[in-house]
Write a protein that holds these residues in place. Structure first.
Motif, PDB file in Angstrom:
ATOM      1  N   ARG A   1       0.837  -1.201   0.000  1.00 27.36           N
ATOM      2  CA  ARG A   1       0.000   0.000   0.000  1.00 27.36           C
ATOM      3  C   ARG A   1       0.875   1.255   0.000  1.00 27.36           C
ATOM      4  O   ARG A   1       0.683   2.152  -0.828  1.00 27.36           O
ATOM      5  CB  ARG A   1      -0.925  -0.016   1.221  1.00 27.36           C
ATOM      6  N   SER A   2       1.811   1.328   0.911  1.00 27.87           N
ATOM      7  CA  SER A   2       2.703   2.493   0.968  1.00 27.87           C
ATOM      8  C   SER A   2       3.552   2.602  -0.290  1.00 27.87           C
ATOM      9  O   SER A   2       3.834   3.706  -0.762  1.00 27.87           O
ATOM     10  CB  SER A   2       3.605   2.401   2.203  1.00 27.87           C
ATOM     11  N   LEU A   3       3.960   1.454  -0.805  1.00 28.83           N
ATOM     12  CA  LEU A   3       4.776   1.445  -2.024  1.00 28.83           C
ATOM     13  C   LEU A   3       4.050   2.134  -3.173  1.00 28.83           C
ATOM     14  O   LEU A   3       4.608   2.997  -3.862  1.00 28.83           O
ATOM     15  CB  LEU A   3       5.123   0.000  -2.407  1.00 28.83           C
ATOM     16  N   PHE A   4       2.769   1.778  -3.390  1.00 28.71           N
ATOM     17  CA  PHE A   4       2.024   2.356  -4.504  1.00 28.71           C
ATOM     18  C   PHE A   4       1.578   3.788  -4.219  1.00 28.71           C
ATOM     19  O   PHE A   4       1.561   4.631  -5.123  1.00 28.71           O
ATOM     20  CB  PHE A   4       0.817   1.480  -4.838  1.00 28.71           C
ATOM     21  N   LEU A   5       1.232   4.076  -2.980  1.00 32.52           N
ATOM     22  CA  LEU A   5       0.810   5.448  -2.656  1.00 32.52           C
ATOM     23  C   LEU A   5       1.960   6.437  -2.805  1.00 32.52           C
ATOM     24  O   LEU A   5       1.756   7.574  -3.220  1.00 32.52           O
ATOM     25  CB  LEU A   5       0.263   5.496  -1.221  1.00 32.52           C
ATOM     26  N   SER A   6       3.156   5.993  -2.486  1.00 31.74           N
ATOM     27  CA  SER A   6       4.317   6.894  -2.542  1.00 31.74           C
ATOM     28  C   SER A   6       4.811   7.132  -3.956  1.00 31.74           C
ATOM     29  O   SER A   6       5.502   8.119  -4.221  1.00 31.74           O
ATOM     30  CB  SER A   6       5.456   6.316  -1.692  1.00 31.74           C
ATOM     31  N   GLY A   7       4.478   6.223  -4.871  1.00 35.23           N
ATOM     32  CA  GLY A   7       4.969   6.362  -6.238  1.00 35.23           C
ATOM     33  C   GLY A   7       6.456   6.112  -6.367  1.00 35.23           C
ATOM     34  O   GLY A   7       7.106   6.661  -7.269  1.00 35.23           O
ATOM     35  N   ARG A   8       6.998   5.280  -5.487  1.00 39.88           N
ATOM     36  CA  ARG A   8       8.434   4.982  -5.559  1.00 39.88           C
ATOM     37  C   ARG A   8       8.780   4.367  -6.916  1.00 39.88           C
ATOM     38  O   ARG A   8       8.034   3.532  -7.428  1.00 39.88           O
ATOM     39  CB  ARG A   8       8.836   4.011  -4.440  1.00 39.88           C
ATOM     40  N   PRO A   9       9.897   4.779  -7.510  1.00 41.36           N
ATOM     41  CA  PRO A   9      10.312   4.197  -8.791  1.00 41.36           C
ATOM     42  C   PRO A   9      10.534   2.696  -8.671  1.00 41.36           C
ATOM     43  O   PRO A   9      11.023   2.205  -7.642  1.00 41.36           O
ATOM     44  CB  PRO A   9      11.617   4.927  -9.105  1.00 41.36           C
ATOM     45  N   LEU A  10      10.165   1.972  -9.713  1.00 42.62           N
ATOM     46  CA  LEU A  10      10.244   0.514  -9.704  1.00 42.62           C
ATOM     47  C   LEU A  10      11.182   0.030 -10.804  1.00 42.62           C
ATOM     48  O   LEU A  10      11.099   0.477 -11.948  1.00 42.62           O
ATOM     49  CB  LEU A  10       8.857  -0.091  -9.910  1.00 42.62           C
ATOM     50  N   LEU A  11      12.053  -0.890 -10.444  1.00 43.46           N
ATOM     51  CA  LEU A  11      12.979  -1.524 -11.388  1.00 43.46           C
ATOM     52  C   LEU A  11      12.520  -2.957 -11.599  1.00 43.46           C
ATOM     53  O   LEU A  11      12.558  -3.779 -10.687  1.00 43.46           O
ATOM     54  CB  LEU A  11      14.404  -1.487 -10.822  1.00 43.46           C
ATOM     55  N   ASP A  12      12.062  -3.236 -12.802  1.00 40.13           N
ATOM     56  CA  ASP A  12      11.524  -4.549 -13.160  1.00 40.13           C
ATOM     57  C   ASP A  12      12.641  -5.365 -13.798  1.00 40.13           C
ATOM     58  O   ASP A  12      13.144  -5.016 -14.867  1.00 40.13           O
ATOM     59  CB  ASP A  12      10.360  -4.351 -14.140  1.00 40.13           C
ATOM     60  N   VAL A  13      13.044  -6.468 -13.145  1.00 38.43           N
ATOM     61  CA  VAL A  13      14.136  -7.286 -13.680  1.00 38.43           C
ATOM     62  C   VAL A  13      13.616  -8.529 -14.392  1.00 38.43           C
ATOM     63  O   VAL A  13      14.390  -9.440 -14.708  1.00 38.43           O
ATOM     64  CB  VAL A  13      15.146  -7.679 -12.569  1.00 38.43           C
ATOM     65  N   ARG A  14      12.301  -8.574 -14.674  1.00 38.73           N
ATOM     66  CA  ARG A  14      11.754  -9.679 -15.478  1.00 38.73           C
ATOM     67  C   ARG A  14      12.187  -9.520 -16.936  1.00 38.73           C
ATOM     68  O   ARG A  14      12.670  -8.461 -17.355  1.00 38.73           O
ATOM     69  CB  ARG A  14      10.229  -9.685 -15.400  1.00 38.73           C
ATOM     70  N   ALA A  15      11.954 -10.544 -17.728  1.00 41.78           N
ATOM     71  CA  ALA A  15      12.273 -10.483 -19.153  1.00 41.78           C
ATOM     72  C   ALA A  15      11.352  -9.487 -19.853  1.00 41.78           C
ATOM     73  O   ALA A  15      10.218  -9.246 -19.402  1.00 41.78           O
ATOM     74  CB  ALA A  15      12.125 -11.862 -19.787  1.00 41.78           C
ATOM     75  N   PRO A  16      11.797  -8.878 -20.958  1.00 37.90           N
ATOM     76  CA  PRO A  16      10.979  -7.892 -21.663  1.00 37.90           C
ATOM     77  C   PRO A  16       9.586  -8.388 -22.035  1.00 37.90           C
ATOM     78  O   PRO A  16       8.616  -7.633 -21.955  1.00 37.90           O
ATOM     79  CB  PRO A  16      11.811  -7.574 -22.911  1.00 37.90           C
ATOM     80  N   VAL A  17       9.470  -9.659 -22.436  1.00 32.67           N
ATOM     81  CA  VAL A  17       8.163 -10.188 -22.826  1.00 32.67           C
ATOM     82  C   VAL A  17       7.191 -10.134 -21.661  1.00 32.67           C
ATOM     83  O   VAL A  17       5.996  -9.864 -21.839  1.00 32.67           O
ATOM     84  CB  VAL A  17       8.294 -11.616 -23.389  1.00 32.67           C
ATOM     85  N   GLU A  18       7.674 -10.376 -20.453  1.00 40.17           N
ATOM     86  CA  GLU A  18       6.827 -10.293 -19.267  1.00 40.17           C
ATOM     87  C   GLU A  18       6.443  -8.856 -18.973  1.00 40.17           C
ATOM     88  O   GLU A  18       5.291  -8.554 -18.624  1.00 40.17           O
ATOM     89  CB  GLU A  18       7.562 -10.877 -18.058  1.00 40.17           C
ATOM     90  N   PHE A  19       7.414  -7.969 -19.111  1.00 39.87           N
ATOM     91  CA  PHE A  19       7.184  -6.545 -18.838  1.00 39.87           C
ATOM     92  C   PHE A  19       6.120  -5.973 -19.777  1.00 39.87           C
ATOM     93  O   PHE A  19       5.238  -5.220 -19.350  1.00 39.87           O
ATOM     94  CB  PHE A  19       8.495  -5.782 -18.999  1.00 39.87           C
ATOM     95  N   HIS A  20       6.187  -6.335 -21.052  1.00 40.97           N
ATOM     96  CA  HIS A  20       5.247  -5.777 -22.030  1.00 40.97           C
ATOM     97  C   HIS A  20       3.837  -6.323 -21.861  1.00 40.97           C
ATOM     98  O   HIS A  20       2.870  -5.683 -22.279  1.00 40.97           O
ATOM     99  CB  HIS A  20       5.762  -6.029 -23.449  1.00 40.97           C
ATOM    100  N   GLU A  21       3.704  -7.480 -21.238  1.00 43.74           N
ATOM    101  CA  GLU A  21       2.370  -8.019 -20.958  1.00 43.74           C
ATOM    102  C   GLU A  21       1.678  -7.228 -19.854  1.00 43.74           C
ATOM    103  O   GLU A  21       0.449  -7.112 -19.829  1.00 43.74           O
ATOM    104  CB  GLU A  21       2.465  -9.491 -20.553  1.00 43.74           C
ATOM    105  N   GLY A  22       2.454  -6.673 -18.946  1.00 40.45           N
ATOM    106  CA  GLY A  22       1.870  -5.901 -17.861  1.00 40.45           C
ATOM    107  C   GLY A  22       2.906  -5.502 -16.842  1.00 40.45           C
ATOM    108  O   GLY A  22       3.777  -6.303 -16.484  1.00 40.45           O
ATOM    109  N   ALA A  23       2.824  -4.250 -16.406  1.00 36.59           N
ATOM    110  CA  ALA A  23       3.735  -3.748 -15.380  1.00 36.59           C
ATOM    111  C   ALA A  23       2.995  -2.666 -14.593  1.00 36.59           C
ATOM    112  O   ALA A  23       1.770  -2.603 -14.611  1.00 36.59           O
ATOM    113  CB  ALA A  23       5.028  -3.228 -15.999  1.00 36.59           C
TER     114      ALA A  23
END
Length: 376
Positions: A17-39
């Protein structure tokens, strides 16, 4: 260090909850195909494994088991490749020292990324416990529970009334069409693609959370159907909106034609041209394709005679535009589509919502009414 100990003592984030409310930057280390499906909003993808790595390691896991798959992963992500990926994470971490990283389940990939980053740079970058899967589940839960806490007011009005423009002047509002990147009609396609359904839902959930966290439970939304372009509103949320009080904004037809002409012709032409890096010929070609394709979507509803009339008007306007560079010839087409196609449909739809209608007036009168309701 054993795999069980990788990332063991590095920081962990559990408060979603705090993570999303704060808008903290997120680093996604999944593969690009996973990222493009949803992030998630405010996220950048710098994968531990690229798509080819993920596929090869997944196949190895199925055929030879976990140990062989991990060994293959270590082999593929090594040397210069590993250095380049760590460098990307380090650059992100230095740019966003308040950020966090995640993989799909918050498991081995994010732990390895954390460990490699720490060993190379000394940066102790936190990871999200449960990763993308838990974060996504959390936001879906919000879309189920938050609508009951809302007191929505729905802004309605004929096509071209400037509802979206008006909505953006109200702080206690959420612009669903803005999130969906679509104007919500057959001609509503934007030059840039719509987000995925997952990304749309994630952004909506976060926006609702933030509004409610700010004490804004009474919110203004534009009158929408279940579908906005190719995206659909979540069922619980849409049901709440479909039962909410309705405010009808009335705007003279000439003004509606002007607004529609500006949005669907002038603004879209500029956007298509910008998308093609200022190439006016390419922009015009894309704009023409957009108009003709949008008209084709409503061919059946227009009927043969009206469709042929609209098609001729559109072709004539495009020919004149190509010859002179001017767009004024589209006015007659805009007026025809607006008054002969959209208005009868809108009048029918609003006739079925009379029991929810609480106020009708000009934009200024609607604003005064909303202000009296505490909406600003």
């Amino acid at each position: 260090m054993s795999l069980k100990e990788v990332g063991k003592d590095l920081p962990l984030v559990e408060d979603l909850r705090s993570l999303f409310l704060s808008g903290r930057p997120l680093l996604d280390v999944r593969a690009p195909v996973e990222f493009h499906e949803g992030a998630f909003p405010n996220t950048r993808n710098h994968p531990l494994m690229d798509d080819a790595d993920r596929e090869a390691i997944g196949t190895c896991y199925k055929q030879q088991g976990q140990d062989a798959a991990i060994a293959l992963g270590m082999q593929r992500v090594s040397g210069d490749i590993k250095d380049a990926r760590v460098a990307a994470w380090a650059a992100f971490a230095r740019e966003h020292p308040d950020g966090v990283l995640y993989c799909f389940r918050g498991g081995l990939r994010s732990r390895i990324s954390q460990q490699l980053l720490y060993e190379s740079t000394g940066i102790q970058y936190p990871r999200v416990k449960g990763g993308y899967k838990l974060m996504r589940r959390f936001l879906l839960q919000q879309l189920e529970t938050l609508p009951s806490q809302l007191q929505p007011i729905i802004l309605s009005g004929g096509t071209g009334s400037g509802k979206t423009i008006f909505l953006k002047t109200i702080s206690q509002s959420i612009d669903l069409e803005g999130i969906a990147n679509h104007r919500g009609s057959a001609f509503g396609t934007q030059p840039n693609q719509q987000p995925t359904q997952i990304n749309f839902e994630n952004q909506l959930a976060i926006d609702l959370m933030r509004k409610l966290d700010q004490g804004q439970s009474t919110l203004l939304f534009e009158d929408e159907s279940r579908m906005i372009g190719s995206l659909h509103l979540p069922e619980t949320f849409f049901k709440r909106l479909s039962e909410a009080p309705l405010v009808l904004m009335q705007v003279p037809n000439d003004e509606r034609v002007e607004i529609s002409y500006q949005e669907y012709v002038v603004d879209n032409l500029q956007a298509f041209t910008a998308l093609h890096h200022g190439d006016e010929a390419a922009g015009f070609a894309a704009f023409s394709q957009y108009l003709l394709g949008s008209l084709a979507k409503i061919q059946r509803r227009l009927g043969g005679v009206r469709y042929q009339k609209a098609h001729r008007m559109m072709q004539d306007a495009l020919i004149q535009q190509k010859r002179t560079g001017k767009t004024e010839a589209h006015y007659d087409l805009v007026r025809f589509i607006l008054l002969d196609y959209y208005d009868p449909m809108y009048n029918y739809q609003i006739s079925k919502k009379q029991d929810r209608l609480v106020f009708t007036g000009s934009p200024a009168e609607v604003r005064d009414y909303l202000n009296s309701m505490g909406i600003r």
